[in-house]
Every structure is written in C-alpha cells, then in structure tokens.
Design a protein around this motif. Sequence first.
Motif, PDB file in Angstrom:
ATOM      1  N   THR A  35      -2.011  -8.991 -17.716  1.00 43.36           N
ATOM      2  CA  THR A  35      -0.757  -8.543 -17.138  1.00 43.36           C
ATOM      3  C   THR A  35       0.344  -9.577 -17.340  1.00 43.36           C
ATOM      4  O   THR A  35       0.081 -10.787 -17.367  1.00 43.36           O
ATOM      5  N   THR A  36       1.551  -9.097 -17.502  1.00 37.99           N
ATOM      6  CA  THR A  36       2.711  -9.983 -17.576  1.00 37.99           C
ATOM      7  C   THR A  36       3.424 -10.048 -16.231  1.00 37.99           C
ATOM      8  O   THR A  36       4.467 -10.677 -16.116  1.00 37.99           O
ATOM      9  N   ALA A  37       2.852  -9.383 -15.235  1.00 37.36           N
ATOM     10  CA  ALA A  37       3.484  -9.384 -13.916  1.00 37.36           C
ATOM     11  C   ALA A  37       3.420 -10.772 -13.289  1.00 37.36           C
ATOM     12  O   ALA A  37       2.476 -11.530 -13.500  1.00 37.36           O
ATOM     13  N   ARG A  38       4.421 -11.089 -12.520  1.00 39.47           N
ATOM     14  CA  ARG A  38       4.464 -12.366 -11.805  1.00 39.47           C
ATOM     15  C   ARG A  38       4.938 -12.113 -10.371  1.00 39.47           C
ATOM     16  O   ARG A  38       5.445 -11.046 -10.046  1.00 39.47           O
TER      17      ARG A  38
ATOM     18  N   VAL B  12       7.597  -8.720  -6.912  1.00 34.58           N
ATOM     19  CA  VAL B  12       6.495  -8.544  -7.848  1.00 34.58           C
ATOM     20  C   VAL B  12       7.007  -7.738  -9.038  1.00 34.58           C
ATOM     21  O   VAL B  12       7.606  -6.672  -8.858  1.00 34.58           O
ATOM     22  N   GLY B  13       6.775  -8.241 -10.246  1.00 34.74           N
ATOM     23  CA  GLY B  13       7.228  -7.499 -11.413  1.00 34.74           C
ATOM     24  C   GLY B  13       7.147  -8.322 -12.676  1.00 34.74           C
ATOM     25  O   GLY B  13       6.497  -9.363 -12.720  1.00 34.74           O
ATOM     26  N   ASP B  14       7.824  -7.829 -13.708  1.00 29.78           N
ATOM     27  CA  ASP B  14       7.910  -8.559 -14.973  1.00 29.78           C
ATOM     28  C   ASP B  14       9.387  -8.714 -15.330  1.00 29.78           C
ATOM     29  O   ASP B  14      10.241  -8.700 -14.439  1.00 29.78           O
TER      30      ASP B  14
ATOM     31  N   ASP C 124      -1.824   4.771   4.096  1.00 27.77           N
ATOM     32  CA  ASP C 124      -3.016   4.007   3.764  1.00 27.77           C
ATOM     33  C   ASP C 124      -3.639   4.541   2.477  1.00 27.77           C
ATOM     34  O   ASP C 124      -3.816   5.747   2.312  1.00 27.77           O
ATOM     35  N   GLY C 125      -3.927   3.650   1.563  1.00 27.33           N
ATOM     36  CA  GLY C 125      -4.530   4.036   0.290  1.00 27.33           C
ATOM     37  C   GLY C 125      -3.535   4.368  -0.806  1.00 27.33           C
ATOM     38  O   GLY C 125      -3.935   4.533  -1.967  1.00 27.33           O
ATOM     39  N   GLN C 126      -2.269   4.489  -0.445  1.00 23.60           N
ATOM     40  CA  GLN C 126      -1.232   4.762  -1.449  1.00 23.60           C
ATOM     41  C   GLN C 126      -1.176   3.619  -2.455  1.00 23.60           C
ATOM     42  O   GLN C 126      -1.377   2.454  -2.104  1.00 23.60           O
ATOM     43  N   VAL C 127      -0.907   3.939  -3.711  1.00 20.65           N
ATOM     44  CA  VAL C 127      -0.821   2.924  -4.757  1.00 20.65           C
ATOM     45  C   VAL C 127       0.595   2.907  -5.322  1.00 20.65           C
ATOM     46  O   VAL C 127       1.137   3.950  -5.707  1.00 20.65           O
ATOM     47  N   ILE C 128       1.189   1.737  -5.330  1.00 16.37           N
ATOM     48  CA  ILE C 128       2.499   1.512  -5.941  1.00 16.37           C
ATOM     49  C   ILE C 128       2.255   0.692  -7.198  1.00 16.37           C
ATOM     50  O   ILE C 128       1.627  -0.379  -7.136  1.00 16.37           O
ATOM     51  N   THR C 129       2.724   1.178  -8.333  1.00 19.80           N
ATOM     52  CA  THR C 129       2.490   0.487  -9.600  1.00 19.80           C
ATOM     53  C   THR C 129       3.786  -0.130 -10.098  1.00 19.80           C
ATOM     54  O   THR C 129       4.822   0.541 -10.159  1.00 19.80           O
ATOM     55  N   VAL C 130       3.731  -1.405 -10.443  1.00 22.50           N
ATOM     56  CA  VAL C 130       4.884  -2.107 -11.003  1.00 22.50           C
ATOM     57  C   VAL C 130       4.374  -3.050 -12.081  1.00 22.50           C
ATOM     58  O   VAL C 130       3.390  -3.757 -11.889  1.00 22.50           O
ATOM     59  N   ALA C 131       5.017  -3.027 -13.227  1.00 25.22           N
ATOM     60  CA  ALA C 131       4.662  -3.910 -14.342  1.00 25.22           C
ATOM     61  C   ALA C 131       3.172  -3.845 -14.668  1.00 25.22           C
ATOM     62  O   ALA C 131       2.543  -4.842 -15.000  1.00 25.22           O
ATOM     63  N   GLY C 132       2.605  -2.655 -14.544  1.00 30.97           N
ATOM     64  CA  GLY C 132       1.207  -2.447 -14.864  1.00 30.97           C
ATOM     65  C   GLY C 132       0.229  -2.911 -13.802  1.00 30.97           C
ATOM     66  O   GLY C 132      -0.989  -2.851 -14.005  1.00 30.97           O
ATOM     67  N   VAL C 133       0.732  -3.365 -12.670  1.00 26.20           N
ATOM     68  CA  VAL C 133      -0.114  -3.862 -11.586  1.00 26.20           C
ATOM     69  C   VAL C 133      -0.088  -2.863 -10.428  1.00 26.20           C
ATOM     70  O   VAL C 133       0.977  -2.355 -10.061  1.00 26.20           O
ATOM     71  N   GLU C 134      -1.260  -2.596  -9.867  1.00 30.76           N
ATOM     72  CA  GLU C 134      -1.349  -1.687  -8.728  1.00 30.76           C
ATOM     73  C   GLU C 134      -1.333  -2.464  -7.418  1.00 30.76           C
ATOM     74  O   GLU C 134      -2.102  -3.417  -7.235  1.00 30.76           O
ATOM     75  N   LEU C 135      -0.446  -2.031  -6.531  1.00 34.21           N
ATOM     76  CA  LEU C 135      -0.396  -2.545  -5.164  1.00 34.21           C
ATOM     77  C   LEU C 135      -0.920  -1.443  -4.252  1.00 34.21           C
ATOM     78  O   LEU C 135      -0.303  -0.379  -4.152  1.00 34.21           O
ATOM     79  N   THR C 136      -2.047  -1.671  -3.608  1.00 35.93           N
ATOM     80  CA  THR C 136      -2.644  -0.669  -2.730  1.00 35.93           C
ATOM     81  C   THR C 136      -2.229  -0.935  -1.292  1.00 35.93           C
ATOM     82  O   THR C 136      -2.377  -2.059  -0.787  1.00 35.93           O
ATOM     83  N   VAL C 137      -1.718   0.095  -0.631  1.00 32.94           N
ATOM     84  CA  VAL C 137      -1.264  -0.014   0.746  1.00 32.94           C
ATOM     85  C   VAL C 137      -2.470   0.015   1.686  1.00 32.94           C
ATOM     86  O   VAL C 137      -3.291   0.934   1.625  1.00 32.94           O
ATOM     87  N   LEU C 138      -2.564  -0.989   2.552  1.00 29.67           N
ATOM     88  CA  LEU C 138      -3.574  -1.040   3.601  1.00 29.67           C
ATOM     89  C   LEU C 138      -2.857  -0.941   4.940  1.00 29.67           C
ATOM     90  O   LEU C 138      -2.059  -1.826   5.276  1.00 29.67           O
ATOM     91  N   HIS C 139      -3.112   0.123   5.695  1.00 33.35           N
ATOM     92  CA  HIS C 139      -2.500   0.241   7.024  1.00 33.35           C
ATOM     93  C   HIS C 139      -3.222  -0.717   7.963  1.00 33.35           C
ATOM     94  O   HIS C 139      -4.427  -0.587   8.189  1.00 33.35           O
ATOM     95  N   THR C 140      -2.498  -1.698   8.484  1.00 39.34           N
ATOM     96  CA  THR C 140      -3.097  -2.758   9.307  1.00 39.34           C
ATOM     97  C   THR C 140      -2.315  -2.907  10.609  1.00 39.34           C
ATOM     98  O   THR C 140      -1.613  -3.896  10.820  1.00 39.34           O
ATOM     99  N   PRO C 141      -2.391  -1.923  11.496  1.00 38.60           N
ATOM    100  CA  PRO C 141      -1.607  -1.981  12.737  1.00 38.60           C
ATOM    101  C   PRO C 141      -2.066  -3.122  13.639  1.00 38.60           C
ATOM    102  O   PRO C 141      -3.159  -3.669  13.484  1.00 38.60           O
TER     103      PRO C 141
END
Length: 210
Positions: A2-5, A31-33, A110-127
């Motif tokens: 990945t080129t993400a930083r 988070v991105g490139d 919860d469980g949603q995935v956000i993708t940026v610069a080829g990297v997946e960010l998974t949402v964890l609901h942490t109340p």
Amino acid sequence: MTTARIDRLTTSGTFSLDGGTWDVDNNVWIVGDDHEAVVIDAAHDADAIAAAVGGRRLLAIVSTHAHNDHVDAAPALADATGAPILLHPDDLPLWRQTHPDRAPDGELADGQVITVAGVELTVLHTPGHAPGAVCLHAPALDTVFTGDTLFAGGPGATGRSFSDFPTIIDSLRDRLLTLPAHTVVRTGHGDSTTIGDEAPHLAEWIARGH
C-alpha cells in the motif's frame, strides 16, 4: 504494497460538557495517499486540517464520537471540501449540543468498511465514553484509531453524561484487546500505544472502576 500513509495533526481548543469547559489538544488523523484521504475527527481548526489534506480529494470526515472537541470543525471542513461527515447515530444527542442546525451526512455502523487509498478501515462500535463511540481498525496499516475509547494507560473517561464505565470495559475487552498485540493504538489525545502494551492492564482497570 500500500502507498497509504497516516499523518497526525494536533489542534488545540476546548472541550465542553455538563457545564464545564477544559483546554484540550486533539489528534486529527489523516489516512490516505497523494490523491485521496479520510479525516478522523475534525477538531478545532478546519483551515489547518484542510491545509494538511492539501490538494487531495477528501472522501469522508469520520467522527469517532460527537463530543464537541472532536466535531467542532467538521461542518466547516465539510463545507470547504465537499466531504460527508459520518457519525454513529447513537451519538446524535451529543452532536446536537454542538451543531443543532447541521446534521451529519451519513451514519457509521458496526462492521462498515471505509476504503481509502486501497486500505480498508473497519468500523468497530465501542460505546462507553459515548454511546456512539467507534474505533477504526486498519489491519493493512497495523493500526486502530480509538478516539477517546482507549489511551496509553487506560480507557477513556466515563464520568460525564452519556458515558458508562462497565460499557467501555466491555468494548475494550471484546472489541479492542482481541486485536493483534502489535496493533498501534492511535488515540484522540496524547501519545500512541499498542494493544500489547495495554491488554495486560484490563484487570487493573476493572478493579479501579468498581
């Protein structure tokens, strides 16, 4: 490969809740490139955040929770960039305390995935620190962005409205301390840590809270 930083910007302002106001320094994570980015927690200074994003396309402004020091600059940054503000719906009561006339643009789940610069960010609901608090796990970057749920040294504060200590302990035990030990914890305030450094202290935190 990945080129993400990950870039960190520290901004300063105030946190207000339950009639009190405190000076705070916040970590804003980008988070991105070189082409696109996501901002995690638009705190205090929309101009500084926009400058750090630069000419990149901002895909989203993700709010780990809606305490004012994490969302106060979000509408201005959204207006400047066209990026949507995303928030877990359980935090709407807190959001409205700061922005009664401007709703978030989308929901986090919860469980949603956000993708940026080829990297997946998974949402964890942490109340616990807040009802709609979320963390973002990026396995490809060996990182979890924890907002105010987990810090170097322990869990986020639970002494104010909308927060609950047993709930945050459940979130830490079940959602965060199960991540790989080498995972870097990038926090909403202060220094980073790792899951491996924090996990052994769970029993101490539980004992301290009771």
